[in-house]
Each structure stands twice: as structure tokens, then as C-alpha cells.
Design an enzyme around this catalytic site. Structure first.
Site, PDB file in Angstrom:
ATOM      1  N   ARG A  64       0.840  -1.194   0.000  1.00 39.96           N
ATOM      2  CA  ARG A  64       0.000   0.000   0.000  1.00 39.96           C
ATOM      3  C   ARG A  64       0.879   1.250   0.000  1.00 39.96           C
ATOM      4  O   ARG A  64       1.904   1.310   0.689  1.00 39.96           O
ATOM      5  CB  ARG A  64      -0.872   0.033   1.256  1.00 39.96           C
ATOM      6  CG  ARG A  64      -2.095  -0.852   1.149  1.00 39.96           C
ATOM      7  CD  ARG A  64      -3.067  -0.334   0.099  1.00 39.96           C
ATOM      8  NE  ARG A  64      -4.276  -1.131  -0.014  1.00 39.96           N
ATOM      9  CZ  ARG A  64      -4.483  -2.064  -0.946  1.00 39.96           C
ATOM     10  NH1 ARG A  64      -3.558  -2.330  -1.845  1.00 39.96           N
ATOM     11  NH2 ARG A  64      -5.616  -2.727  -0.999  1.00 39.96           N
ATOM     12  N   HIS A  92      -0.865   0.557  -9.763  1.00 40.93           N
ATOM     13  CA  HIS A  92      -1.645  -0.298  -8.840  1.00 40.93           C
ATOM     14  C   HIS A  92      -2.224  -1.477  -9.633  1.00 40.93           C
ATOM     15  O   HIS A  92      -3.434  -1.707  -9.642  1.00 40.93           O
ATOM     16  CB  HIS A  92      -2.757   0.487  -8.146  1.00 40.93           C
ATOM     17  CG  HIS A  92      -3.228  -0.183  -6.871  1.00 40.93           C
ATOM     18  ND1 HIS A  92      -3.567   0.504  -5.748  1.00 40.93           N
ATOM     19  CD2 HIS A  92      -3.406  -1.497  -6.569  1.00 40.93           C
ATOM     20  CE1 HIS A  92      -3.948  -0.350  -4.798  1.00 40.93           C
ATOM     21  NE2 HIS A  92      -3.863  -1.576  -5.280  1.00 40.93           N
TER      22      HIS A  92
HETATM   23  C1  OXD Z   1      -5.976  -5.500  -3.340  1.00 45.69           C
HETATM   24  C2  OXD Z   1      -5.290  -4.634  -4.302  1.00 45.69           C
HETATM   25  O1  OXD Z   1      -6.238  -5.098  -2.210  1.00 45.69           O
HETATM   26  O2  OXD Z   1      -5.247  -4.972  -5.495  1.00 45.69           O
HETATM   27  O3  OXD Z   1      -6.300  -6.638  -3.714  1.00 45.69           O
HETATM   28  O4  OXD Z   1      -4.767  -3.589  -3.931  1.00 45.69           O
END
Ligand code: OXD
Length: 322
Positions: free
Chosen positions: A237, A285
């Protein structure tokens, strides 16, 4: 509430940034008659028993008096907690072989790209330079350190070991993994940082991991290894990373290169210096996309098991937000 609704509560699909059509199609196909509705649709709010969410619009889960379960459509759940109006019902994460395989592919791809000097050769090609670089360490001379040893981290570790890399790992709580030297907690973090040449973060965003990938971490890594200074790959993240510190660490040679799939702000603003930094590889992402056809059957199974009174799988601990 109608008897039908009581037997098979509706699923509210609350997402943003995704086209819901493919999800609706898959739910219609696999939910065995259970209806799926969208937040702006025309439905009776009492009939909704389940919410399947990805970055739901804040407030979209309010006033659902019979809501029983919130299901995150991603492995992470930080996106659920952005909403200050989340009802007090259990939340589950999705864990599926498909998502795990996708993440492992990404990790292996990026580790190998750094290990096999991919960025350098692409640059040489763009300048038509033929420079045979013979300084290529073997995989067994390189250690990959994985932050986060859940399902995703464990699978990536196993595949990297199959290729020949040494693997170490760090997690919040103690974990044992065959062939991996593991460290845990605040005490183990310092020792772990000295072990690896390539660090891969698969950490969720929680109050504990916010801003963890920062200069104070990079400064404790080893200074030199077979690839030069350590490499960082973050597919967890963006909130776990301090982007100003990453840029400073690259410019000071504390990190030799980074791959980032996630960012403090997404989409990454066009004026971010990360876009054009020569030592930064960016993916949008995209490490492990949630595939409706792969995930919907697992969601339906979870709902059916829940209705049979079985224990919920992958239950989120609200106090830890993971
Ligand atoms: C998830 C993402 O949480 O792709 O799966 O970020």
C-alpha cells in the site's frame, strides 16, 4: 421483509473506480438467483444482507438495517475504512489462488527485472548501446527480504526460493516458513533490515504500517550487496511509504532502485518527480488485479457457508484495520 429476501438477501455491489458491469454479470451468473444491486439502483434497503465493496462511496452502506457482512473485493481492506459510516458488521477480506498467483507473478517479475538489470538494458537499447555487463550475480548470491508473510508473502517467498534466491521475511507476529529466515515485531525489524539485497513490501495499510518505508528504515539497511545498494519493491500500500524519503534515499545512493505499484496518492499526480526519476519503475496499482470471474465464486461460497452458520474466513480485525 419478504420471505424470499429473508432466505436469500441481496448483495449490494458498492465500488468506485471500477466498471461494475463485469461484476454484475458474474454475480448474475454465479449467485444462483441471488440478486445484486448497485447503490444508485432502485431496491428496498431492507433486502440487502451483504455488501461487496471496493472503495465504496462514503455512506453507501448506511441505512441497510439487515446488512450482515461486508466483503472486500481486494486483499487489502484499508479502502473499506476510508468510509466513516461503515456499519458494525463483520468484514472479510478476499483471499483467492487467482489473486495470490497474480501477486506472485508481479513480485517474481520485478525481483528478476532488478536482478537481471532490466532497467539498464532497456536504457542501453534506447541509446543503441551494446555494453556486455558481466557482473551478474547468481540468484543464490542474492537475498530477497519480504515484508508481510501472509498468504501473498508466503507464496512469493516459495516461488522466489524455487528460482534460487535466498529469502528472509518479516511480519508483525511470529511466523515460521520452511526455508525462510523469519523475523518479527519491532525487535526483529532491525535485524531483518540487514539481511536483504531486494526488499519487497506486501504489507497492508494499518495504523502500524503507515509511513514505515521511510528514511529511518532505509538508513538501517546494509550499504552494499551484489546489486549495489538495496532495491525496494512496494506492491502493498502507498500509505506505507514516504515518497519524499524514497527519492532522497535514491539520490543519496541508500537505495539503488525502486519499483512502486502503489502510491500515497492514486492516481499518482502528474507532477510527482517519481514519474521521471531514472531509478524508479512505476506500475499503476496493477500488481494483482481482482478478477470478477475468479473472485465471485469464492464470495458466493463465503456467503453460503455463513448462512449455514460456519465460521467466517479471513475475518478482519477492526481494531487493527486488517
Ligand atoms: C488488493 C489490491 O487489495 O489490489 O487486492 O490492492
Amino acid at each position: 421483509m419478504s420471505e424470499k429476501a429473508a432466505k436469500s438477501g441481496k448483495i449490494l455491489l458498492a465500488t468506485s473506480g471500477w466498471d461494475p458491469a463485469i461484476w454484475i454479470e458474474n454475480f448474475a451468473d454465479k449467485a444462483k438467483g441471488r440478486e445484486t444491486v448497485l447503490p444508485d439502483g432502485d431496491f428496498n434497503r431492507e433486502d440487502v444482507h451483504y455488501a461487496a465493496v471496493w472503495k465504496q462511496q462514503p455512506g453507501s452502506l448506511k441505512d441497510l438495517p439487515n446488512l450482515k457482512l461486508i466483503i472486500s473485493l481486494g486483499a487489502g481492506v484499508d479502502h473499506v475504512f476510508h468510509d466513516p459510516f461503515i456499519p458494525d458488521v463483520p468484514i472479510v477480506r478476499i483471499i483467492s489462488p487467482d489473486l495470490t498467483m497474480r501477486m506472485t507473478e508481479y513480485v517474481v517479475w520485478q525481483v528478476l527485472d532488478h536482478h537481471r538489470l532490466g532497467r539498464r538494458y532497456r536504457q542501453q537499447q534506447s541509446e543503441k548501446i551494446w555494453h556486455e555487463d558481466r557482473r551478474q550475480p547468481a540468484a543464490n548470491e542474492v537475498t530477497v527480504g519480504i515484508l508481510g508473510l501472509g498468504v501473498l508473502g508466503s507464496d512469493a517467498a516459495e516461488k522466489l526460493m524455487n528460482i534460487g534466491f535466498n529469502v528472509t521475511g518479516w511480519s508483525r507476529r511470529e511466523r515460521q516458513l520452511d526455508g525462510v529466515t523469519t523475523y518479527h515485531g519491532a525487535d526483529g525489524f532491525k535485524a531483518f533490515l540487514k539481511t536483504a539485497d531486494i526488499f519487497v513490501s506486501l504489507l497492508p495499510l494499518t495504523p502500524d504500517t503507515k509511513g514505515l518505508l521511510s528514511m529511518s528504515m532505509f538508513a538501517q539497511m546494509k550499504e552494499e550487496g551484489p546489486l549495489g545498494a538495496p532495491v525496494l519493491i512496494n506492491a502493498g500500500r502507498g500509505g506505507s511509504q514516504n515518497e519524499a524519503d524514497i527519492l532522497a534515499a535514491l539520490d543519496r545512493g541508500i537505495l539503488s532502485a525502486v519499483t512502486l505499484d502503489v502510491f500515497q496518492q492514486e492516481p499518482l499526480p502528474t507532477d510527482s518527480p517519481l514519474w521521471t526519476h531514472p531509478k524508479v519503475t512505476i506500475t499503476p496499482h496493477a500488481a494483482a488485479a481482482s478478477s470478477a470471474s475468479a473472485l465471485v465464486p469464492a464470495i458466493i461460497q463465503q456467503i453460503e457457508a455463513f448462512e449455514r452458520g460456519e465460521v467466517l474466513q479471513n475475518l478482519v480485525d477492526r481494531s487493527n484495520q486488517y
